[in-house]
Scaffold this active site. Structure first.
Site, PDB file in Angstrom:
ATOM      1  N   TRP A 174     -42.277 101.922   8.667  1.00 19.55           N
ATOM      2  CA  TRP A 174     -43.426 102.553   8.023  1.00 19.55           C
ATOM      3  C   TRP A 174     -43.302 103.334   6.572  1.00 19.55           C
ATOM      4  O   TRP A 174     -43.990 103.741   6.194  1.00 19.55           O
ATOM      5  CB  TRP A 174     -44.034 103.779   8.958  1.00 19.55           C
ATOM      6  CG  TRP A 174     -42.960 104.549   9.699  1.00 19.55           C
ATOM      7  CD1 TRP A 174     -42.412 104.634  10.794  1.00 19.55           C
ATOM      8  CD2 TRP A 174     -42.161 105.871   8.976  1.00 19.55           C
ATOM      9  NE1 TRP A 174     -41.308 105.300  11.123  1.00 19.55           N
ATOM     10  CE2 TRP A 174     -41.303 106.255  10.088  1.00 19.55           C
ATOM     11  CE3 TRP A 174     -42.220 106.364   8.058  1.00 19.55           C
ATOM     12  CZ2 TRP A 174     -40.318 107.151   9.740  1.00 19.55           C
ATOM     13  CZ3 TRP A 174     -41.334 107.386   7.682  1.00 19.55           C
ATOM     14  CH2 TRP A 174     -40.516 107.810   8.607  1.00 19.55           C
ATOM     15  N   ASN A 175     -41.743 103.515   6.253  1.00 19.57           N
ATOM     16  CA  ASN A 175     -41.603 104.175   5.104  1.00 19.57           C
ATOM     17  C   ASN A 175     -41.900 103.286   3.674  1.00 19.57           C
ATOM     18  O   ASN A 175     -42.334 104.045   2.957  1.00 19.57           O
ATOM     19  CB  ASN A 175     -40.177 104.758   5.178  1.00 19.57           C
ATOM     20  CG  ASN A 175     -39.037 103.381   4.980  1.00 19.57           C
ATOM     21  OD1 ASN A 175     -39.394 102.429   5.777  1.00 19.57           O
ATOM     22  ND2 ASN A 175     -38.167 103.503   4.395  1.00 19.57           N
ATOM     23  N   LYS A 198     -45.644  91.812  11.377  1.00 22.73           N
ATOM     24  CA  LYS A 198     -46.023  92.880  12.132  1.00 22.73           C
ATOM     25  C   LYS A 198     -45.571  94.317  11.358  1.00 22.73           C
ATOM     26  O   LYS A 198     -44.409  94.460  11.494  1.00 22.73           O
ATOM     27  CB  LYS A 198     -45.393  92.723  13.535  1.00 22.73           C
ATOM     28  CG  LYS A 198     -45.254  94.044  14.555  1.00 22.73           C
ATOM     29  CD  LYS A 198     -46.717  94.334  14.755  1.00 22.73           C
ATOM     30  CE  LYS A 198     -46.725  95.600  15.664  1.00 22.73           C
ATOM     31  NZ  LYS A 198     -46.450  96.845  15.298  1.00 22.73           N
ATOM     32  N   GLY A 251     -35.654  98.192  10.503  1.00 23.49           N
ATOM     33  CA  GLY A 251     -35.905  99.528  11.238  1.00 23.49           C
ATOM     34  C   GLY A 251     -34.676 100.132  12.021  1.00 23.49           C
ATOM     35  O   GLY A 251     -33.605 100.024  11.112  1.00 23.49           O
ATOM     36  N   GLY A 252     -34.759 100.615  12.998  1.00 19.58           N
ATOM     37  CA  GLY A 252     -33.710 101.463  13.698  1.00 19.58           C
ATOM     38  C   GLY A 252     -32.853 100.527  14.546  1.00 19.58           C
ATOM     39  O   GLY A 252     -33.109  99.492  14.812  1.00 19.58           O
ATOM     40  N   GLU A 273     -32.053  94.815   8.904  1.00 20.14           N
ATOM     41  CA  GLU A 273     -31.630  96.029   7.937  1.00 20.14           C
ATOM     42  C   GLU A 273     -31.798  97.165   8.820  1.00 20.14           C
ATOM     43  O   GLU A 273     -33.064  97.519   9.218  1.00 20.14           O
ATOM     44  CB  GLU A 273     -32.345  95.828   6.768  1.00 20.14           C
ATOM     45  CG  GLU A 273     -31.494  96.783   5.750  1.00 20.14           C
ATOM     46  CD  GLU A 273     -32.272  98.391   5.771  1.00 20.14           C
ATOM     47  OE1 GLU A 273     -31.708  99.253   6.616  1.00 20.14           O
ATOM     48  OE2 GLU A 273     -33.475  98.719   5.368  1.00 20.14           O
ATOM     49  N   LEU A 274     -30.851  97.964   9.449  1.00 23.18           N
ATOM     50  CA  LEU A 274     -31.021  98.711  10.485  1.00 23.18           C
ATOM     51  C   LEU A 274     -30.861 100.137  10.099  1.00 23.18           C
ATOM     52  O   LEU A 274     -30.244 100.993  11.049  1.00 23.18           O
ATOM     53  CB  LEU A 274     -30.119  98.869  11.719  1.00 23.18           C
ATOM     54  CG  LEU A 274     -30.184  96.900  12.081  1.00 23.18           C
ATOM     55  CD1 LEU A 274     -29.171  96.679  13.247  1.00 23.18           C
ATOM     56  CD2 LEU A 274     -31.801  96.891  12.600  1.00 23.18           C
ATOM     57  N   CYS A 307     -33.930 103.945   3.865  1.00 26.81           N
ATOM     58  CA  CYS A 307     -32.664 103.563   4.726  1.00 26.81           C
ATOM     59  C   CYS A 307     -31.414 103.830   4.134  1.00 26.81           C
ATOM     60  O   CYS A 307     -30.274 104.066   4.897  1.00 26.81           O
ATOM     61  CB  CYS A 307     -32.724 102.299   5.150  1.00 26.81           C
ATOM     62  SG  CYS A 307     -33.063 101.254   3.563  1.00 26.81           S
ATOM     63  N   GLU A 408     -28.813 108.816  12.213  1.00 28.14           N
ATOM     64  CA  GLU A 408     -29.525 108.757  11.199  1.00 28.14           C
ATOM     65  C   GLU A 408     -30.983 109.849  11.355  1.00 28.14           C
ATOM     66  O   GLU A 408     -31.509 109.511  12.446  1.00 28.14           O
ATOM     67  CB  GLU A 408     -30.342 107.505  10.822  1.00 28.14           C
ATOM     68  CG  GLU A 408     -31.017 107.159   9.409  1.00 28.14           C
ATOM     69  CD  GLU A 408     -31.238 105.626   9.369  1.00 28.14           C
ATOM     70  OE1 GLU A 408     -31.597 105.164   8.227  1.00 28.14           O
ATOM     71  OE2 GLU A 408     -31.724 104.968  10.395  1.00 28.14           O
TER      72      GLU A 408
END
Length: 515
Positions: A174-175, A198, A251-252, A273-274, A307, A408
């Protein structure tokens, strides 16, 4: 300054988003080139993070909708209208899309601001720059070359070729919805794949407006599809769908681990990418005035919701106290406000759950013994009593084993950690499960180079922070992810490499012996 109005369409060419029964904008799914209602007929509300008011309803998709989107993408992948295009023709479509993004950048920025509360000043730059992803990969589409291989086998000619994978599922956070979508979508399309997107259930509007430009650019129906809904209701069906060949996720780490495990069951490839817990390392010989700005850029820009946030500030002991003082002084006159105001420097946190998470981590930091230097509470902003604003927060007396230094937070919370020398800085910097990015501040060029060799991170900035380019690869070490986005490396994630052997012999040799 009053908030910017949110346009419903950039120009008469763009179809307008309809209003639902509540008089709010209503966003449907985008499948097979059409906006369609969710199979279950359900919608959920979305709120403005500045005012806390509901402003739109979004389709709450289901497994049936995911299946329809994947089938539409597969049909488009097999259709000569897309599969039959030359790479040069695909590139031309993408450059046309880049032109449309440039023409409609103000509109896209306004919608994304409404969606996640990001500063319009930053979004204006991001939307205009976003066109470069489609220009770059559009230009790269017909320049991916195979090789002629001089093998040690006589009588055969061997060459390699790259081919598209098929249906790609892209799952975004969402960022930064549109820029992070483009990091995935542009190379996937340039490679000849079809895509199911998505977005996060918190930020979907800008993407559903953006696909209207894909229509205008002339992409065949079904090449790009968008499904919206709650992650726990749709995620598993999308990741495990038999028509999906690759997953691209941002995401996370916990969600990434689950997705990776699910994808592995059917041997799907993944790009992930986490996030990170990036160190921003300042040596005593640095230009401290510039390093202070770099520290602010690293953690307080975008309200820390990035991130690559430099959430661990490593300060050499000789400058530790002075630097914290300079940092606090720099933040003294920080300006909160509506993100549409160009003078605003700190925008709201994008979602209520994220704000609650930030508050939890601030509490945990104090319980673990960190010293609160500034912030640590919600910000009261005149005119926006329900806004999700949070003070830039600084903790000192942080040790690297504290949760505030290891996990994080994804918010404007900075952990300051002292170090003695280069070896100590490297030890602390690498002593986390992440490895996405790092900053090095020093006037000693040799030291800067040594540090870039020793710090384990996918991106390292020396005397700057958060510089990016579509031409440069981006990704992380360790738990920060798998694969790379951006640059030539980015398109290779969306291609299959095939080896072709052609016999030049008139007669087949002994068929019982491997050649």
């Amino acid at each position: 300054m009053p908030p910017l109005p949110i346009p419903n369409a950039a120009s008469p060419q763009v179809r307008r988003t309809p209003e639902g029964p509540q008089g709010r904008l209503q966003y449907d799914l985008y499948i097979g080139g059409e906006f369609v209602a969710p199979a279950g007929g359900r919608y959920f509300e979305t709120t403005d993070p500045v005012t806390g008011e509901v402003w739109a309803d979004v389709a709450r998709g289901s497994e049936a909708d995911v299946d329809a989107a994947c089938r539409a993408a597969q049909a488009a992948f097999e259709d000569p209208a897309w599969r039959g295009l030359s790479a040069s023709a695909r590139g031309a479509l993408m450059r046309r899309l880049g032109d449309l993004i440039t023409e409609n950048a103000d509109w896209l920025a306004a919608v994304e601001m409404k969606d996640n509360g990001k500063l319009i000043a930053e979004l204006d730059n991001q939307m205009r720059y976003m066109a470069n992803y489609y220009y770059y990969y559009g230009g790269l589409a017909d320049k991916i070359e195979g090789s002629t291989i001089p093998t040690d086998k006589p009588g055969v000619f061997n060459f390699t070729r790259y081919e598209p994978i098929g249906v790609v599922a892209c799952i975004m956070p969402w960022n930064s919805p549109l820029p992070l979508t483009s990091l995935k979508l542009a190379p996937a399309l340039a490679a000849g794949n079809t895509v199911v997107l998505k977005p996060s259930e918190f930020t979907y509007a800008s993407l559903l407006e953006f696909v209207k430009l894909i229509e205008l650019a002339g992409f065949p129906k079904g090449v790009v599809n968008v499904v919206t809904g709650l992650g726990h209701e749709m995620g598993n069906s999308l990741v495990s769908h038999p028509l999906v060949e690759r997953i691209a996720f941002t995401g996370g780490p916990e969600a990434g681990r689950i997705i990776n495990e699910q994808a592995a069951r059917s041997m799907k490839r993944v790009t992930m990418e986490l996030g990170g817990k990036s160190p921003n390392i300042v040596f005593e010989d640095a230009d401290l005035e510039q390093a202070v700005k770099g520290a602010v850029t690293g953690i307080f820009a975008a309200s820390g919701q990035t991130c690559v946030a430099g959430s661990r500030l490593l300060l050499q002991r000789s400058i530790h106290d002075d630097f914290i003082g300079r940092l606090v002084d720099f933040l003294e006159d920080i300006r909160f406000g509506h993100p549409s105001d160009p003078q605003t420097q700190i925008a709201p946190i994008s979602t209520a759950p994220q704000l609650a998470k930030i508050e939890d981590y601030v509490r945990i930091a104090q319980e673990e013994g960190a010293t609160l230097v500034r912030g640590g509470k919600r910000a009261s902003v005149e005119g926006y009593p329900n806004g999700l604003f949070y003070e830039p927060t600084i903790f000192s007396d942080v040790t690297n084993d504290m949760r505030i230094a290891q996990e994080e937070v994804f918010g404007p919370v900075l952990s300051v950690i002292p170090f003695d020398d280069e070896d100590d800085a490297v030890r602390i910097a690498n002593d986390v499960k992440f490895g996405l990015a790092a900053g090095i501040w020093t006037e000693n060029l040799a030291r800067g180079i040594r540090m870039t060799e020793k710090v384990r991170a996918g991106t390292i900035w020396v005397n700057n922070y958060r510089s990016t380019s579509t031409t440069s690869p981006f990704g992380g070490f360790k738990m920060s992810g798998i694969g790379r986005e951006g640059g030539i490396a980015g398109i290779m994630e969306y291609l299959e490499l095939k080896s072709v052997w052609i016999s030049t012999n008139v007669e087949i040799p002994n068929p019982f012996i491997r050649r």
